[in-house]
Every structure is written in structure tokens, then in C-alpha cells.
Write a protein that holds these residues in place. Sequence first.
Motif, PDB file in Angstrom:
ATOM      1  N   VAL A 179      -8.821 -39.775 -17.814  1.00  0.00           N
ATOM      2  CA  VAL A 179      -9.069 -39.794 -16.370  1.00  0.00           C
ATOM      3  C   VAL A 179     -10.155 -38.757 -16.082  1.00  0.00           C
ATOM      4  CG1 VAL A 179      -8.081 -39.598 -14.061  1.00  0.00           C
ATOM      5  CG2 VAL A 179      -6.642 -40.349 -15.962  1.00  0.00           C
ATOM      6  N   PHE A 180     -11.221 -39.194 -15.402  1.00  0.00           N
ATOM      7  CA  PHE A 180     -12.377 -38.332 -15.190  1.00  0.00           C
ATOM      8  C   PHE A 180     -12.714 -38.234 -13.700  1.00  0.00           C
ATOM      9  CE2 PHE A 180     -12.639 -40.148 -19.386  1.00  0.00           C
ATOM     10  CZ  PHE A 180     -13.010 -39.095 -20.192  1.00  0.00           C
ATOM     11  N   LEU A 181     -13.123 -37.041 -13.294  1.00  0.00           N
ATOM     12  CA  LEU A 181     -13.556 -36.782 -11.922  1.00  0.00           C
ATOM     13  C   LEU A 181     -15.034 -36.390 -11.975  1.00  0.00           C
ATOM     14  CD1 LEU A 181     -12.935 -36.330  -8.886  1.00  0.00           C
ATOM     15  CD2 LEU A 181     -12.294 -33.980  -9.478  1.00  0.00           C
ATOM     16  N   VAL A 182     -15.879 -37.173 -11.282  1.00  0.00           N
ATOM     17  CA  VAL A 182     -17.319 -36.942 -11.304  1.00  0.00           C
ATOM     18  C   VAL A 182     -17.829 -36.900  -9.872  1.00  0.00           C
ATOM     19  CG1 VAL A 182     -19.506 -37.680 -12.309  1.00  0.00           C
ATOM     20  CG2 VAL A 182     -17.358 -38.386 -13.380  1.00  0.00           C
ATOM     21  N   SER A 183     -18.637 -35.916  -9.548  1.00  0.00           N
ATOM     22  CA  SER A 183     -19.182 -35.842  -8.187  1.00  0.00           C
ATOM     23  C   SER A 183     -20.250 -36.907  -8.004  1.00  0.00           C
ATOM     24  CB  SER A 183     -19.778 -34.460  -7.925  1.00  0.00           C
ATOM     25  OG  SER A 183     -20.950 -34.263  -8.693  1.00  0.00           O
ATOM     26  N   ALA A 184     -20.377 -37.385  -6.779  1.00  0.00           N
ATOM     27  CA  ALA A 184     -21.392 -38.386  -6.467  1.00  0.00           C
ATOM     28  C   ALA A 184     -22.790 -37.820  -6.735  1.00  0.00           C
ATOM     29  CB  ALA A 184     -21.263 -38.826  -5.010  1.00  0.00           C
ATOM     30  N   GLU A 185     -22.964 -36.509  -6.524  1.00  0.00           N
ATOM     31  CA  GLU A 185     -24.261 -35.874  -6.763  1.00  0.00           C
ATOM     32  C   GLU A 185     -24.643 -35.952  -8.236  1.00  0.00           C
ATOM     33  OE1 GLU A 185     -21.832 -34.597  -5.008  1.00  0.00           O
ATOM     34  OE2 GLU A 185     -22.688 -34.533  -2.982  1.00  0.00           O
ATOM     35  N   ALA A 186     -23.672 -35.684  -9.122  1.00  0.00           N
ATOM     36  CA  ALA A 186     -23.945 -35.753 -10.562  1.00  0.00           C
ATOM     37  C   ALA A 186     -24.290 -37.173 -10.986  1.00  0.00           C
ATOM     38  CB  ALA A 186     -22.735 -35.247 -11.345  1.00  0.00           C
ATOM     39  N   MET A 187     -23.610 -38.152 -10.385  1.00  0.00           N
ATOM     40  CA  MET A 187     -23.875 -39.546 -10.727  1.00  0.00           C
ATOM     41  C   MET A 187     -25.263 -39.963 -10.247  1.00  0.00           C
ATOM     42  SD  MET A 187     -21.308 -40.512 -12.393  1.00  0.00           S
ATOM     43  CE  MET A 187     -21.908 -42.174 -12.503  1.00  0.00           C
ATOM     44  N   LYS A 188     -25.684 -39.461  -9.097  1.00  0.00           N
ATOM     45  CA  LYS A 188     -27.000 -39.813  -8.573  1.00  0.00           C
ATOM     46  C   LYS A 188     -28.110 -39.207  -9.433  1.00  0.00           C
ATOM     47  CE  LYS A 188     -27.568 -39.350  -4.110  1.00  0.00           C
ATOM     48  NZ  LYS A 188     -27.452 -38.728  -2.762  1.00  0.00           N
ATOM     49  N   GLU A 189     -27.872 -37.999  -9.956  1.00  0.00           N
ATOM     50  CA  GLU A 189     -28.860 -37.336 -10.799  1.00  0.00           C
ATOM     51  C   GLU A 189     -29.007 -38.028 -12.153  1.00  0.00           C
ATOM     52  OE1 GLU A 189     -27.976 -33.215 -11.177  1.00  0.00           O
ATOM     53  OE2 GLU A 189     -28.192 -32.797  -9.033  1.00  0.00           O
ATOM     54  N   ASP A 190     -27.886 -38.543 -12.671  1.00  0.00           N
ATOM     55  CA  ASP A 190     -27.922 -39.180 -13.984  1.00  0.00           C
ATOM     56  C   ASP A 190     -26.949 -40.358 -14.013  1.00  0.00           C
ATOM     57  OD1 ASP A 190     -28.174 -39.874 -16.609  1.00  0.00           O
ATOM     58  OD2 ASP A 190     -27.335 -38.037 -17.447  1.00  0.00           O
ATOM     59  N   GLU A 191     -27.447 -41.528 -13.666  1.00  0.00           N
ATOM     60  CA  GLU A 191     -26.593 -42.714 -13.617  1.00  0.00           C
ATOM     61  C   GLU A 191     -26.107 -43.133 -15.001  1.00  0.00           C
ATOM     62  OE1 GLU A 191     -28.444 -45.883 -11.513  1.00  0.00           O
ATOM     63  OE2 GLU A 191     -28.533 -44.796  -9.598  1.00  0.00           O
ATOM     64  N   SER A 192     -26.811 -42.700 -16.042  1.00  0.00           N
ATOM     65  CA  SER A 192     -26.394 -43.051 -17.402  1.00  0.00           C
ATOM     66  C   SER A 192     -25.091 -42.366 -17.794  1.00  0.00           C
ATOM     67  CB  SER A 192     -27.488 -42.675 -18.412  1.00  0.00           C
ATOM     68  OG  SER A 192     -27.657 -41.264 -18.471  1.00  0.00           O
ATOM     69  N   LEU A 193     -24.670 -41.406 -16.966  1.00  0.00           N
ATOM     70  CA  LEU A 193     -23.416 -40.707 -17.228  1.00  0.00           C
ATOM     71  C   LEU A 193     -22.245 -41.678 -17.273  1.00  0.00           C
ATOM     72  CD1 LEU A 193     -22.382 -37.803 -17.618  1.00  0.00           C
ATOM     73  CD2 LEU A 193     -21.996 -37.685 -15.161  1.00  0.00           C
ATOM     74  N   VAL A 194     -22.348 -42.757 -16.500  1.00  0.00           N
ATOM     75  CA  VAL A 194     -21.291 -43.764 -16.466  1.00  0.00           C
ATOM     76  C   VAL A 194     -21.080 -44.376 -17.841  1.00  0.00           C
ATOM     77  CG1 VAL A 194     -20.561 -45.951 -15.438  1.00  0.00           C
ATOM     78  CG2 VAL A 194     -21.840 -44.307 -14.075  1.00  0.00           C
ATOM     79  N   ARG A 195     -22.172 -44.625 -18.548  1.00  0.00           N
ATOM     80  CA  ARG A 195     -22.085 -45.276 -19.861  1.00  0.00           C
ATOM     81  C   ARG A 195     -21.452 -44.376 -20.915  1.00  0.00           C
ATOM     82  NH1 ARG A 195     -27.199 -47.001 -17.985  1.00  0.00           N
ATOM     83  NH2 ARG A 195     -28.296 -45.410 -19.200  1.00  0.00           N
ATOM     84  N   GLU A 196     -21.398 -43.087 -20.632  1.00  0.00           N
ATOM     85  CA  GLU A 196     -20.796 -42.150 -21.583  1.00  0.00           C
ATOM     86  C   GLU A 196     -19.273 -42.146 -21.489  1.00  0.00           C
ATOM     87  OE1 GLU A 196     -22.679 -40.470 -23.790  1.00  0.00           O
ATOM     88  OE2 GLU A 196     -24.424 -41.493 -22.928  1.00  0.00           O
TER      89      GLU A 196
END
Length: 271
Positions: A179-196
Motif C-alpha cells: 500500500v503506497f501513499l504518493v502526493s499529487a505533486e510528486a506524481m505530476k513531477e514524474d508520472e513514470s513513478l506509477v510504473r514503478e
Amino acid sequence: LTTTPILAKSSVFGLQARCSQKSSVQTWSMALAAPTKTKKSALQKALQKPSGALTVSLEYTHRADKSQLEREILSCQLRKEKVASLWVDRHTLSDFAKEQAAAKGDFPGPCPVVLQEPVKSKEDLEFVKQSGAGAVVIDAEGENAAELAQEAEQLSLTPVWEVQNKHEVDKACEAGGSVFLVSAEAMKEDESLVRELPKKSVWVAKIASMQPKNMEIDHSRAMKELGCKAMLVSEACVGDEEDLAYARWVVAEMSSKASSEFKITGMTGHV
């Protein structure tokens, strides 16, 4: 004249015993080989619906001077507004956890309660357990993060890994994070984070509340396009008179394709 050989009784029993033993070994081997399904926690079930529907969770950050009874009433009201889970500060954690636990067997049932601040020690974990909450946030950047996550699971607390970059995702995955918690700001900076993130994991996008022009709704839709099905609205409730109105609006808006505007009508702890 031909005769059919007759096996001695002891030989028959010996053959049966060997067959039985072989069957037991095969059954045991199959049991060992069979994959075991990891049981999902209450939080995982609340965040990720089998239908794929988006879920909305809310933070409660204590600011206004509210009584325990008023917080318990709000806890009940938020449950009826279909809030997926409540992420609460340590000062009011016990109030929300106990009120939600009292709804067991009711409809709607209890919302999972999470301590919103990352835990830093075993004492923090024991505090959460005694408060009656069911999950904790683990800061992936912390040196003892993996140890805290393991101790949390031993206490039947769901560890939620807060990650901001690929390095932290790798660290959480190595520790068995799901279970992961990611800020919307971090996702906007690096959308490839989702694939990790592991494919079968649950990830929650944390979005700031009360944004100008109701931008939290736009951000939630952007996160949904990236594949996120669970939103957490930070500081959605702060103990003021607009808590319930805002909660009702933001849950409905994030869950809907249409949009409407939320207007602040008076004094509020958000400002």
C-alpha cells in the motif's frame, strides 16, 4: 490347471500402508506447492473496490476546539457520506477509532482509521494499536522504515508506505510494501513513478483540500487518468462548521464526471 497366486495378509497390509504413505506425501507436497493468498486488510478493501470504482478518503486535522462528542458525531456522519477511510491526527485518533469500531455490523460499516503522521518508533505503533486504529504511515525515507513496517504487521496494523521518488518505491518494495501513499505533486513531477509501483499494489494519491477554483477535483481526475483509484484529501476536515459540507461535496465531485463549485460561506479553519 492354473492357480491364482494369493498374497499373504501381511503383504497386502504392507502394500496398503506404502500406498497410503505415498498418497500422504503427494498431498503434502501439493499443499506446499500451492500458492497462498495474502488476506487483504480492511484498509486495502476499503481503498480498492472490486468494481474498480474510485474511493475518496479524508484527513481530519484537529484545529478548532471541538468536544469528543462533536468529533464522534462527525465520524458517524462521514461514514454515512461514503468516505472510504479516515486519516486522523494522534490527538483525536482514539475518538474516531472507537466511534468507527462501534459501527461494526451496521450499514454502512466502519471506516478504517489511519494515523496520518508517519510513525517513528515502536512506541508510536503501540499507541496506534491501543487507540484502536488499523493502519499507520511509514516514511520510506526513514532509516528504520523496513523494521517499523515489519513491527506494524506483527501488531496487525497495515503499513502504508509514503513515497516521493523511485528510490523510495524500490526501498518499500524490497520490504514487501503493498500500500503506497504518493502526493499529487510528486506524481505530476514524474508520472513514470506509477510504473514503478507493483501491479497488484494499492496506491493512494494525496491531494490538498480547499484549492483555488476547486483545483482538487481537476487533480483527482488527472490522478485517475494515471490509473489511481484511491484519493486522500488532506486537511479536508479541521473541526469547523464546514467540515461536513465540504466532505459531502468533495466525495461526490471526485466520484462524479460532472462538476460543481464549492464556496466557502463563513469562518473556516481552512483559511
